[in-house]
Scaffold this motif. Structure first.
Motif, PDB file in Angstrom:
ATOM      1  N   VAL A  84       0.713  -1.384  -0.048  1.00  0.00           N
ATOM      2  CA  VAL A  84      -0.048  -0.137   0.011  1.00  0.00           C
ATOM      3  C   VAL A  84       1.038   1.270  -0.028  1.00  0.00           C
ATOM      4  CG1 VAL A  84      -1.749   1.322   1.266  1.00  0.00           C
ATOM      5  CG2 VAL A  84      -1.727  -1.141   1.357  1.00  0.00           C
ATOM      6  N   GLU A  85       0.502   2.182  -0.942  1.00  0.00           N
ATOM      7  CA  GLU A  85       1.441   3.566  -0.978  1.00  0.00           C
ATOM      8  C   GLU A  85       0.418   4.501  -0.646  1.00  0.00           C
ATOM      9  OE1 GLU A  85       4.485   5.464  -3.920  1.00  0.00           O
ATOM     10  OE2 GLU A  85       3.413   3.673  -4.374  1.00  0.00           O
ATOM     11  N   LEU A  86       0.826   5.529   0.359  1.00  0.00           N
ATOM     12  CA  LEU A  86       0.088   6.728   0.783  1.00  0.00           C
ATOM     13  C   LEU A  86       0.543   7.792  -0.151  1.00  0.00           C
ATOM     14  CD1 LEU A  86      -0.126   6.339   4.424  1.00  0.00           C
ATOM     15  CD2 LEU A  86      -1.713   5.592   2.751  1.00  0.00           C
ATOM     16  N   ASP A  87      -0.526   9.146  -0.389  1.00  0.00           N
ATOM     17  CA  ASP A  87       0.420  10.005  -0.916  1.00  0.00           C
ATOM     18  C   ASP A  87       1.221  10.741  -0.514  1.00  0.00           C
ATOM     19  OD1 ASP A  87       0.343  12.458  -2.784  1.00  0.00           O
ATOM     20  OD2 ASP A  87      -1.459  13.120  -2.037  1.00  0.00           O
ATOM     21  N   ALA A  88       2.532  10.823  -0.880  1.00  0.00           N
ATOM     22  CA  ALA A  88       3.625  11.459  -0.379  1.00  0.00           C
ATOM     23  C   ALA A  88       4.121  12.520  -1.122  1.00  0.00           C
ATOM     24  CB  ALA A  88       4.700  10.248  -0.598  1.00  0.00           C
ATOM     25  N   ALA A  89       3.481  13.282  -1.588  1.00  0.00           N
ATOM     26  CA  ALA A  89       3.740  14.585  -2.338  1.00  0.00           C
ATOM     27  C   ALA A  89       4.500  15.398  -1.397  1.00  0.00           C
ATOM     28  CB  ALA A  89       2.703  15.320  -3.036  1.00  0.00           C
ATOM     29  N   VAL A  90       3.932  15.697  -0.244  1.00  0.00           N
ATOM     30  CA  VAL A  90       4.670  16.716   0.818  1.00  0.00           C
ATOM     31  C   VAL A  90       5.808  16.002   1.444  1.00  0.00           C
ATOM     32  CG1 VAL A  90       4.306  17.708   3.205  1.00  0.00           C
ATOM     33  CG2 VAL A  90       2.474  17.304   1.578  1.00  0.00           C
ATOM     34  N   GLN A  91       6.028  14.788   1.769  1.00  0.00           N
ATOM     35  CA  GLN A  91       7.095  13.981   2.059  1.00  0.00           C
ATOM     36  C   GLN A  91       8.109  14.107   0.810  1.00  0.00           C
ATOM     37  OE1 GLN A  91       4.030  13.163   2.496  1.00  0.00           O
ATOM     38  NE2 GLN A  91       3.970  13.076   4.615  1.00  0.00           N
ATOM     39  N   ARG A  92       7.951  14.066  -0.217  1.00  0.00           N
ATOM     40  CA  ARG A  92       9.136  14.050  -1.413  1.00  0.00           C
ATOM     41  C   ARG A  92       9.432  15.641  -1.492  1.00  0.00           C
ATOM     42  NH1 ARG A  92       5.271  10.887  -4.030  1.00  0.00           N
ATOM     43  NH2 ARG A  92       6.175   8.664  -4.378  1.00  0.00           N
ATOM     44  N   ALA A  93       8.522  16.536  -1.198  1.00  0.00           N
ATOM     45  CA  ALA A  93       8.985  17.878  -1.180  1.00  0.00           C
ATOM     46  C   ALA A  93       9.926  18.179   0.007  1.00  0.00           C
ATOM     47  CB  ALA A  93       8.024  18.678  -1.282  1.00  0.00           C
ATOM     48  N   GLU A  94       9.513  17.645   1.069  1.00  0.00           N
ATOM     49  CA  GLU A  94      10.487  17.848   2.274  1.00  0.00           C
ATOM     50  C   GLU A  94      11.827  17.219   1.986  1.00  0.00           C
ATOM     51  OE1 GLU A  94       8.256  16.121   5.372  1.00  0.00           O
ATOM     52  OE2 GLU A  94       7.044  18.082   5.743  1.00  0.00           O
ATOM     53  N   LEU A  95      12.038  16.172   1.272  1.00  0.00           N
ATOM     54  CA  LEU A  95      12.978  15.517   1.120  1.00  0.00           C
ATOM     55  C   LEU A  95      14.171  16.259   0.061  1.00  0.00           C
ATOM     56  CD1 LEU A  95      15.051  12.898   1.585  1.00  0.00           C
ATOM     57  CD2 LEU A  95      13.781  11.832  -0.575  1.00  0.00           C
ATOM     58  N   GLU A  96      13.422  16.849  -0.989  1.00  0.00           N
ATOM     59  CA  GLU A  96      14.274  17.578  -1.932  1.00  0.00           C
ATOM     60  C   GLU A  96      14.720  18.838  -0.994  1.00  0.00           C
ATOM     61  OE1 GLU A  96      15.242  17.015  -4.731  1.00  0.00           O
ATOM     62  OE2 GLU A  96      14.169  14.956  -4.649  1.00  0.00           O
ATOM     63  N   GLN A  97      13.973  19.555  -0.361  1.00  0.00           N
ATOM     64  CA  GLN A  97      14.320  20.408   0.485  1.00  0.00           C
ATOM     65  C   GLN A  97      15.487  20.254   1.377  1.00  0.00           C
ATOM     66  OE1 GLN A  97      11.241  22.001   3.413  1.00  0.00           O
ATOM     67  NE2 GLN A  97      12.360  24.011   3.298  1.00  0.00           N
ATOM     68  N   ALA A  98      15.451  19.081   1.957  1.00  0.00           N
ATOM     69  CA  ALA A  98      16.658  18.735   3.020  1.00  0.00           C
ATOM     70  C   ALA A  98      17.779  18.367   2.077  1.00  0.00           C
ATOM     71  CB  ALA A  98      16.093  17.364   3.649  1.00  0.00           C
ATOM     72  N   ARG A  99      17.668  17.854   0.951  1.00  0.00           N
ATOM     73  CA  ARG A  99      18.991  17.474   0.118  1.00  0.00           C
ATOM     74  C   ARG A  99      19.539  18.904  -0.213  1.00  0.00           C
ATOM     75  NH1 ARG A  99      16.253  12.478  -3.370  1.00  0.00           N
ATOM     76  NH2 ARG A  99      16.941  11.121  -1.963  1.00  0.00           N
ATOM     77  N   ALA A 100      18.742  20.075  -0.573  1.00  0.00           N
ATOM     78  CA  ALA A 100      19.219  21.078  -1.185  1.00  0.00           C
ATOM     79  C   ALA A 100      20.010  21.772   0.027  1.00  0.00           C
ATOM     80  CB  ALA A 100      18.164  22.006  -1.462  1.00  0.00           C
ATOM     81  N   ALA A 101      19.446  21.738   1.314  1.00  0.00           N
ATOM     82  CA  ALA A 101      20.224  22.257   2.575  1.00  0.00           C
ATOM     83  C   ALA A 101      21.296  21.444   2.741  1.00  0.00           C
ATOM     84  CB  ALA A 101      19.224  22.139   3.876  1.00  0.00           C
ATOM     85  N   LEU A 102      21.608  20.290   2.504  1.00  0.00           N
ATOM     86  CA  LEU A 102      22.645  19.391   2.561  1.00  0.00           C
ATOM     87  C   LEU A 102      23.714  20.101   1.777  1.00  0.00           C
ATOM     88  CD1 LEU A 102      24.322  17.095   4.074  1.00  0.00           C
ATOM     89  CD2 LEU A 102      23.339  15.593   2.127  1.00  0.00           C
ATOM     90  N   THR A 103      23.410  20.248   0.421  1.00  0.00           N
ATOM     91  CA  THR A 103      24.310  20.410  -0.631  1.00  0.00           C
ATOM     92  C   THR A 103      24.911  22.001  -0.074  1.00  0.00           C
ATOM     93  OG1 THR A 103      23.013  19.494  -2.315  1.00  0.00           O
ATOM     94  CG2 THR A 103      24.619  21.143  -2.974  1.00  0.00           C
ATOM     95  N   LEU A 104      24.134  22.792   0.482  1.00  0.00           N
ATOM     96  CA  LEU A 104      24.544  24.026   0.829  1.00  0.00           C
ATOM     97  C   LEU A 104      25.349  23.858   2.101  1.00  0.00           C
ATOM     98  CD1 LEU A 104      24.759  27.079   0.814  1.00  0.00           C
ATOM     99  CD2 LEU A 104      22.388  26.969   2.084  1.00  0.00           C
ATOM    100  N   ALA A 105      25.337  23.084   3.026  1.00  0.00           N
ATOM    101  CA  ALA A 105      25.861  22.670   4.148  1.00  0.00           C
ATOM    102  C   ALA A 105      27.479  22.051   3.840  1.00  0.00           C
ATOM    103  CB  ALA A 105      25.353  21.929   5.166  1.00  0.00           C
ATOM    104  N   GLU A 106      27.474  21.325   2.881  1.00  0.00           N
ATOM    105  CA  GLU A 106      28.658  20.787   2.467  1.00  0.00           C
ATOM    106  C   GLU A 106      29.434  21.924   1.810  1.00  0.00           C
ATOM    107  OE1 GLU A 106      27.330  17.600  -0.385  1.00  0.00           O
ATOM    108  OE2 GLU A 106      27.228  16.015   1.334  1.00  0.00           O
ATOM    109  N   SER A 107      28.930  22.802   0.921  1.00  0.00           N
ATOM    110  CA  SER A 107      29.735  23.473   0.430  1.00  0.00           C
ATOM    111  C   SER A 107      30.441  24.712   1.560  1.00  0.00           C
ATOM    112  CB  SER A 107      28.885  24.561  -0.478  1.00  0.00           C
ATOM    113  OG  SER A 107      28.346  23.711  -1.666  1.00  0.00           O
ATOM    114  N   SER A 108      29.422  24.863   2.560  1.00  0.00           N
ATOM    115  CA  SER A 108      30.005  25.662   3.411  1.00  0.00           C
ATOM    116  C   SER A 108      31.204  25.067   4.436  1.00  0.00           C
ATOM    117  CB  SER A 108      28.915  26.173   4.403  1.00  0.00           C
ATOM    118  OG  SER A 108      27.724  27.039   3.937  1.00  0.00           O
TER     119      SER A 108
END
Length: 364
Positions: free
Chosen positions: A103-127
Protein backbone atom coordinates in the motif's frame (compact mmCIF):
# COMPACT_ATOMS: atom_id res chain seq x y z
CA UNK A 1 -55.81 -121.89 58.29
CA UNK A 2 -52.66 -123.96 58.49
CA UNK A 3 -53.65 -125.86 55.34
CA UNK A 4 -53.65 -122.61 53.26
CA UNK A 5 -50.12 -121.43 54.35
CA UNK A 6 -48.16 -123.72 51.92
CA UNK A 7 -50.23 -122.37 49.02
CA UNK A 8 -49.39 -118.75 49.91
CA UNK A 9 -45.67 -119.55 50.18
CA UNK A 10 -45.69 -121.34 46.84
CA UNK A 11 -47.47 -118.37 45.15
CA UNK A 12 -44.96 -115.92 46.61
CA UNK A 13 -42.02 -117.95 45.32
CA UNK A 14 -43.53 -118.10 41.85
CA UNK A 15 -44.04 -114.27 41.82
CA UNK A 16 -40.44 -113.63 42.86
CA UNK A 17 -39.21 -115.99 40.14
CA UNK A 18 -41.28 -114.18 37.50
CA UNK A 19 -40.00 -110.77 38.69
CA UNK A 20 -36.38 -111.92 38.56
CA UNK A 21 -36.89 -113.25 35.04
CA UNK A 22 -38.37 -109.96 33.86
CA UNK A 23 -35.50 -107.95 35.37
CA UNK A 24 -32.94 -110.25 33.72
CA UNK A 25 -34.65 -109.87 30.36
CA UNK A 26 -34.94 -106.05 30.65
CA UNK A 27 -31.22 -105.64 31.40
CA UNK A 28 -30.08 -107.56 28.35
CA UNK A 29 -28.44 -105.57 25.41
CA UNK A 30 -30.19 -105.59 22.04
CA UNK A 31 -27.47 -107.95 20.85
CA UNK A 32 -28.36 -110.40 23.58
CA UNK A 33 -25.58 -109.61 26.09
CA UNK A 34 -26.36 -108.64 29.65
CA UNK A 35 -26.58 -104.88 30.50
CA UNK A 36 -24.22 -103.27 33.01
CA UNK A 37 -25.92 -102.77 36.36
CA UNK A 38 -24.42 -99.18 36.60
CA UNK A 39 -24.03 -97.82 33.06
CA UNK A 40 -21.57 -94.74 32.86
CA UNK A 41 -23.08 -91.34 31.84
CA UNK A 42 -22.58 -90.14 28.28
CA UNK A 43 -19.22 -88.31 27.60
CA UNK A 44 -19.34 -84.42 27.40
CA UNK A 45 -19.65 -83.08 23.85
CA UNK A 46 -16.89 -80.63 22.61
CA UNK A 47 -17.96 -76.98 22.35
CA UNK A 48 -17.45 -75.37 18.95
CA UNK A 49 -15.29 -72.22 19.30
CA UNK A 50 -13.19 -69.82 17.27
CA UNK A 51 -9.66 -69.09 18.42
CA UNK A 52 -6.93 -66.54 17.81
CA UNK A 53 -3.18 -66.92 18.14
CA UNK A 54 -1.66 -64.45 20.61
CA UNK A 55 0.81 -62.21 18.82
CA UNK A 56 3.38 -59.57 19.69
CA UNK A 57 3.33 -56.19 18.01
CA UNK A 58 5.25 -52.94 18.09
CA UNK A 59 3.13 -50.46 20.04
CA UNK A 60 3.38 -46.71 20.46
CA UNK A 61 2.37 -45.15 23.75
CA UNK A 62 0.47 -42.04 22.76
CA UNK A 63 -2.00 -39.43 23.88
CA UNK A 64 -4.65 -37.63 21.86
CA UNK A 65 -5.86 -34.05 21.99
CA UNK A 66 -7.47 -31.38 19.87
CA UNK A 67 -5.48 -28.47 18.51
CA UNK A 68 -5.70 -25.31 16.43
CA UNK A 69 -3.61 -24.35 13.43
CA UNK A 70 -1.81 -21.00 13.65
CA UNK A 71 0.18 -19.13 11.00
CA UNK A 72 3.93 -19.29 11.36
CA UNK A 73 3.88 -15.49 11.12
CA UNK A 74 0.80 -13.29 11.06
CA UNK A 75 0.40 -9.52 10.96
CA UNK A 76 -2.25 -6.92 10.19
CA UNK A 77 -0.68 -4.04 8.27
CA UNK A 78 -1.51 -0.59 9.63
CA UNK A 79 -0.17 2.84 8.57
CA UNK A 80 2.02 4.77 10.99
CA UNK A 81 0.73 8.10 9.71
CA UNK A 82 -2.54 9.37 8.36
CA UNK A 83 -2.89 9.86 4.62
CA UNK A 84 -4.75 9.14 1.42
CA UNK A 85 -4.15 5.84 -0.36
CA UNK A 86 -2.46 6.48 -3.70
CA UNK A 87 -1.94 2.89 -4.89
CA UNK A 88 -2.46 -0.74 -3.87
CA UNK A 89 0.20 -3.14 -5.08
CA UNK A 90 -1.35 -6.57 -4.55
CA UNK A 91 -4.32 -8.75 -5.40
CA UNK A 92 -6.45 -10.22 -2.64
CA UNK A 93 -5.21 -13.66 -1.60
CA UNK A 94 -1.99 -13.47 -3.63
CA UNK A 95 1.51 -14.44 -2.57
CA UNK A 96 3.92 -11.63 -1.73
CA UNK A 97 7.63 -11.41 -1.02
CA UNK A 98 9.31 -9.63 1.83
CA UNK A 99 9.84 -5.96 0.97
CA UNK A 100 7.10 -5.74 -1.66
CA UNK A 101 5.18 -2.43 -1.53
CA UNK A 102 1.60 -3.38 -0.72
CA UNK A 103 0.00 0.00 0.00
CA UNK A 104 1.35 3.44 -0.94
CA UNK A 105 0.03 6.65 0.59
CA UNK A 106 0.11 10.03 -1.14
CA UNK A 107 3.65 11.28 -0.41
CA UNK A 108 3.85 14.56 -2.35
CA UNK A 109 4.57 16.58 0.79
CA UNK A 110 7.18 14.14 2.02
CA UNK A 111 8.99 14.12 -1.33
CA UNK A 112 9.11 17.91 -1.29
CA UNK A 113 10.53 17.87 2.21
CA UNK A 114 13.19 15.41 1.10
CA UNK A 115 14.22 17.65 -1.81
CA UNK A 116 14.40 20.60 0.54
CA UNK A 117 16.59 18.64 2.95
CA UNK A 118 18.90 17.55 0.16
CA UNK A 119 19.30 21.16 -0.99
CA UNK A 120 20.14 22.20 2.56
CA UNK A 121 22.68 19.39 2.70
CA UNK A 122 24.35 20.58 -0.50
CA UNK A 123 24.66 24.09 0.90
CA UNK A 124 26.03 22.80 4.20
CA UNK A 125 28.65 20.71 2.42
CA UNK A 126 29.82 23.73 0.39
CA UNK A 127 30.01 25.86 3.53
CA UNK A 128 32.00 23.22 5.34
CA UNK A 129 34.51 22.80 2.50
CA UNK A 130 34.95 26.59 2.30
CA UNK A 131 35.49 26.77 6.06
CA UNK A 132 38.10 24.01 5.83
CA UNK A 133 39.97 25.92 3.13
CA UNK A 134 39.84 29.19 5.05
CA UNK A 135 40.91 27.50 8.27
CA UNK A 136 43.92 25.95 6.49
CA UNK A 137 44.96 29.46 5.40
CA UNK A 138 44.36 30.84 8.90
CA UNK A 139 41.52 33.11 7.79
CA UNK A 140 38.89 31.64 10.17
CA UNK A 141 39.02 30.29 13.69
CA UNK A 142 38.55 26.74 14.91
CA UNK A 143 35.11 27.61 16.23
CA UNK A 144 33.99 28.72 12.75
CA UNK A 145 35.14 25.40 11.33
CA UNK A 146 33.34 23.49 14.10
CA UNK A 147 30.17 25.48 13.46
CA UNK A 148 30.30 24.62 9.74
CA UNK A 149 30.84 20.94 10.57
CA UNK A 150 27.86 20.96 12.95
CA UNK A 151 25.64 22.56 10.30
CA UNK A 152 26.70 19.82 7.89
CA UNK A 153 25.71 17.11 10.36
CA UNK A 154 22.34 18.78 10.96
CA UNK A 155 21.75 18.90 7.20
CA UNK A 156 22.59 15.20 6.88
CA UNK A 157 20.21 14.36 9.72
CA UNK A 158 17.52 16.43 8.00
CA UNK A 159 17.90 14.32 4.84
CA UNK A 160 17.69 11.09 6.85
CA UNK A 161 14.57 12.36 8.65
CA UNK A 162 12.91 13.32 5.36
CA UNK A 163 13.76 9.92 3.90
CA UNK A 164 12.27 8.16 6.93
CA UNK A 165 9.07 10.17 6.63
CA UNK A 166 8.84 9.33 2.95
CA UNK A 167 9.45 5.63 3.63
CA UNK A 168 6.56 5.53 6.09
CA UNK A 169 4.22 6.41 3.23
CA UNK A 170 4.96 2.98 1.71
CA UNK A 171 3.68 -0.09 3.58
CA UNK A 172 5.75 -3.15 2.70
CA UNK A 173 5.38 -6.88 3.33
CA UNK A 174 7.41 -7.77 6.45
CA UNK A 175 7.92 -11.40 5.34
CA UNK A 176 7.08 -13.86 2.57
CA UNK A 177 3.46 -14.88 2.78
CA UNK A 178 -0.06 -14.56 1.45
CA UNK A 179 -2.15 -11.41 1.77
CA UNK A 180 -5.74 -11.53 2.89
CA UNK A 181 -8.73 -9.56 1.66
CA UNK A 182 -8.26 -5.79 1.83
CA UNK A 183 -10.83 -3.51 3.37
CA UNK A 184 -9.67 -0.27 1.66
CA UNK A 185 -9.47 1.12 -1.87
CA UNK A 186 -7.33 3.73 -3.65
CA UNK A 187 -8.47 7.19 -2.64
CA UNK A 188 -9.52 6.19 0.88
CA UNK A 189 -8.23 8.38 3.67
CA UNK A 190 -6.87 6.29 6.52
CA UNK A 191 -5.74 7.25 9.97
CA UNK A 192 -2.67 5.97 11.69
CA UNK A 193 -3.42 2.53 13.12
CA UNK A 194 -6.30 1.66 10.76
CA UNK A 195 -6.30 -1.99 9.61
CA UNK A 196 -5.47 -2.33 5.90
CA UNK A 197 -4.85 -6.03 5.18
CA UNK A 198 -3.44 -9.11 6.90
CA UNK A 199 -0.39 -11.05 5.76
CA UNK A 200 0.02 -14.71 6.71
CA UNK A 201 3.03 -17.01 6.41
CA UNK A 202 1.36 -20.40 5.94
CA UNK A 203 4.16 -22.37 4.26
CA UNK A 204 4.81 -23.50 7.82
CA UNK A 205 2.07 -23.78 10.42
CA UNK A 206 2.09 -23.92 14.18
CA UNK A 207 -0.16 -26.35 16.06
CA UNK A 208 -1.26 -25.26 19.54
CA UNK A 209 -2.79 -27.88 21.82
CA UNK A 210 -3.06 -28.77 25.51
CA UNK A 211 -2.45 -31.91 27.55
CA UNK A 212 -3.24 -32.76 31.17
CA UNK A 213 -0.43 -31.88 33.56
CA UNK A 214 0.15 -35.58 34.31
CA UNK A 215 2.12 -35.77 31.06
CA UNK A 216 4.52 -33.02 32.12
CA UNK A 217 7.51 -35.35 32.56
CA UNK A 218 6.79 -37.27 29.35
CA UNK A 219 6.67 -34.49 26.75
CA UNK A 220 9.64 -32.67 25.26
CA UNK A 221 10.66 -30.76 22.17
CA UNK A 222 11.39 -32.94 19.17
CA UNK A 223 8.68 -35.56 19.75
CA UNK A 224 6.69 -36.61 16.70
CA UNK A 225 2.94 -36.21 16.45
CA UNK A 226 0.32 -37.04 13.85
CA UNK A 227 -2.49 -34.72 12.77
CA UNK A 228 -5.87 -35.36 11.17
CA UNK A 229 -8.21 -32.69 9.83
CA UNK A 230 -11.92 -32.95 9.07
CA UNK A 231 -11.25 -30.76 6.04
CA UNK A 232 -9.08 -33.53 4.54
CA UNK A 233 -10.61 -36.81 5.74
CA UNK A 234 -8.44 -39.91 5.62
CA UNK A 235 -5.15 -37.99 5.46
CA UNK A 236 -2.50 -37.75 8.14
CA UNK A 237 0.13 -35.05 8.57
CA UNK A 238 3.37 -35.28 10.53
CA UNK A 239 4.51 -32.52 12.88
CA UNK A 240 7.18 -32.05 15.53
CA UNK A 241 6.86 -30.58 19.01
CA UNK A 242 8.62 -27.22 18.89
CA UNK A 243 8.12 -25.90 22.42
CA UNK A 244 6.57 -26.78 25.77
CA UNK A 245 5.20 -23.92 27.83
CA UNK A 246 6.90 -23.94 31.25
CA UNK A 247 3.72 -22.59 32.83
CA UNK A 248 0.84 -24.94 33.64
CA UNK A 249 -2.55 -23.31 33.17
CA UNK A 250 -3.92 -22.79 36.68
CA UNK A 251 -7.52 -22.82 35.46
CA UNK A 252 -7.61 -26.13 33.63
CA UNK A 253 -4.41 -27.67 35.04
CA UNK A 254 -3.28 -28.18 31.45
CA UNK A 255 0.08 -27.95 29.76
CA UNK A 256 0.33 -25.94 26.55
CA UNK A 257 2.42 -27.28 23.69
CA UNK A 258 3.29 -25.92 20.25
CA UNK A 259 4.28 -28.06 17.28
CA UNK A 260 5.53 -27.11 13.82
CA UNK A 261 4.07 -28.47 10.60
CA UNK A 262 5.44 -28.07 7.08
CA UNK A 263 2.67 -26.97 4.72
CA UNK A 264 4.36 -26.42 1.34
CA UNK A 265 1.22 -27.11 -0.69
CA UNK A 266 -0.80 -24.87 1.65
CA UNK A 267 -3.60 -27.44 1.92
CA UNK A 268 -4.11 -26.67 5.61
CA UNK A 269 -5.05 -23.18 6.71
CA UNK A 270 -4.59 -21.33 9.99
CA UNK A 271 -7.58 -21.28 12.29
CA UNK A 272 -8.51 -24.84 11.39
CA UNK A 273 -9.29 -27.60 13.88
CA UNK A 274 -7.11 -30.72 14.01
CA UNK A 275 -6.94 -33.94 16.02
CA UNK A 276 -3.52 -34.51 17.52
CA UNK A 277 -1.92 -37.85 18.35
CA UNK A 278 1.35 -37.39 20.23
CA UNK A 279 3.67 -40.40 20.38
CA UNK A 280 5.27 -40.52 23.83
CA UNK A 281 7.34 -43.70 23.41
CA UNK A 282 7.75 -46.75 21.17
CA UNK A 283 7.57 -50.28 22.58
CA UNK A 284 8.29 -53.56 20.80
CA UNK A 285 7.14 -57.12 21.48
CA UNK A 286 3.86 -56.14 23.15
CA UNK A 287 1.46 -59.08 23.65
CA UNK A 288 -1.89 -58.27 22.01
CA UNK A 289 -5.20 -60.13 21.69
CA UNK A 290 -8.59 -59.14 20.23
CA UNK A 291 -10.96 -57.45 22.65
CA UNK A 292 -13.52 -60.20 21.96
CA UNK A 293 -11.30 -62.68 23.80
CA UNK A 294 -11.83 -60.93 27.15
CA UNK A 295 -14.54 -62.13 29.52
CA UNK A 296 -15.42 -59.85 32.46
CA UNK A 297 -15.85 -61.31 35.94
CA UNK A 298 -16.99 -59.86 39.27
CA UNK A 299 -14.44 -57.79 41.15
CA UNK A 300 -13.15 -55.96 38.07
CA UNK A 301 -11.41 -59.14 36.93
CA UNK A 302 -10.99 -60.17 33.31
CA UNK A 303 -10.05 -63.58 31.98
CA UNK A 304 -9.69 -65.47 28.73
CA UNK A 305 -10.08 -69.10 27.74
CA UNK A 306 -6.80 -70.55 26.52
CA UNK A 307 -6.95 -73.77 24.50
CA UNK A 308 -4.56 -76.42 25.86
CA UNK A 309 -4.63 -79.96 24.43
CA UNK A 310 -8.16 -79.53 23.15
CA UNK A 311 -9.54 -78.16 26.41
CA UNK A 312 -10.44 -74.63 27.52
CA UNK A 313 -8.45 -73.30 30.45
CA UNK A 314 -9.61 -70.19 32.22
CA UNK A 315 -6.72 -67.72 32.63
CA UNK A 316 -7.00 -64.43 34.54
CA UNK A 317 -5.13 -61.70 32.64
CA UNK A 318 -3.90 -58.17 33.27
CA UNK A 319 -4.63 -55.67 30.53
CA UNK A 320 -2.97 -52.48 29.31
CA UNK A 321 -3.75 -50.08 26.51
CA UNK A 322 -6.34 -50.71 23.82
CA UNK A 323 -5.75 -49.98 20.18
CA UNK A 324 -8.02 -50.64 17.17
CA UNK A 325 -10.04 -53.53 18.71
CA UNK A 326 -6.88 -55.05 20.19
CA UNK A 327 -5.88 -55.02 23.85
CA UNK A 328 -2.48 -55.32 25.49
CA UNK A 329 -1.98 -58.28 27.83
CA UNK A 330 0.54 -57.50 30.53
CA UNK A 331 0.17 -60.74 32.48
CA UNK A 332 -1.19 -64.26 31.93
CA UNK A 333 -0.42 -65.00 28.27
CA UNK A 334 2.52 -65.31 25.95
CA UNK A 335 3.00 -65.22 22.19
CA UNK A 336 1.69 -68.30 20.43
CA UNK A 337 -1.08 -69.16 22.91
CA UNK A 338 -4.46 -69.90 21.38
CA UNK A 339 -7.32 -67.97 22.98
CA UNK A 340 -11.05 -68.32 22.35
CA UNK A 341 -12.62 -65.30 20.65
CA UNK A 342 -16.12 -66.72 20.01
CA UNK A 343 -18.17 -69.29 21.91
CA UNK A 344 -17.11 -68.41 25.47
CA UNK A 345 -20.69 -68.39 26.79
CA UNK A 346 -20.90 -72.18 26.55
CA UNK A 347 -17.47 -72.83 28.09
CA UNK A 348 -16.32 -73.71 31.55
CA UNK A 349 -12.84 -74.36 32.84
CA UNK A 350 -11.60 -77.70 31.48
CA UNK A 351 -14.36 -78.16 28.91
CA UNK A 352 -13.35 -79.88 25.64
CA UNK A 353 -13.45 -77.64 22.58
CA UNK A 354 -13.61 -78.06 18.86
CA UNK A 355 -11.94 -75.29 16.86
CA UNK A 356 -14.04 -74.42 13.86
CA UNK A 357 -12.35 -74.58 10.48
CA UNK A 358 -11.04 -71.15 9.59
CA UNK A 359 -11.65 -69.93 13.12
CA UNK A 360 -8.02 -70.00 14.25
CA UNK A 361 -5.98 -66.92 13.36
CA UNK A 362 -2.29 -67.50 13.10
CA UNK A 363 0.17 -64.95 14.29
CA UNK A 364 1.41 -62.54 11.64
Amino acid sequence: MSSRRPSIVIASLIGLALLAGYAWHANRNPGGGPRSTAEAPAAAQPVAVETHAVRTLALADDVTAVGSLVSNESVVLRPEVAGRIAAIGFRDGSAVRRGDVLVELDAAVQRAELEQARAALTLAESSFHRAQDLFARKFVSQSSLDSARAQLEVARAGVALAQARLARMQIRAPFDGVVGIRSVSPGDFVKDGDALVNVEDIATLKVDFRLPEQYLDRVRAGQVLSLASDALPGERFAATVDAVDPLVDAQGRALRLRARLNNPEMRLRPGGFVRVRLILAERGEVVMVPETALVPAPGNVQFVYRVDDGKARRVVVGTGVRREAMVEIVDGLQAGDQVVIAGQLKLRDGAPVQVLAGGSAAAD
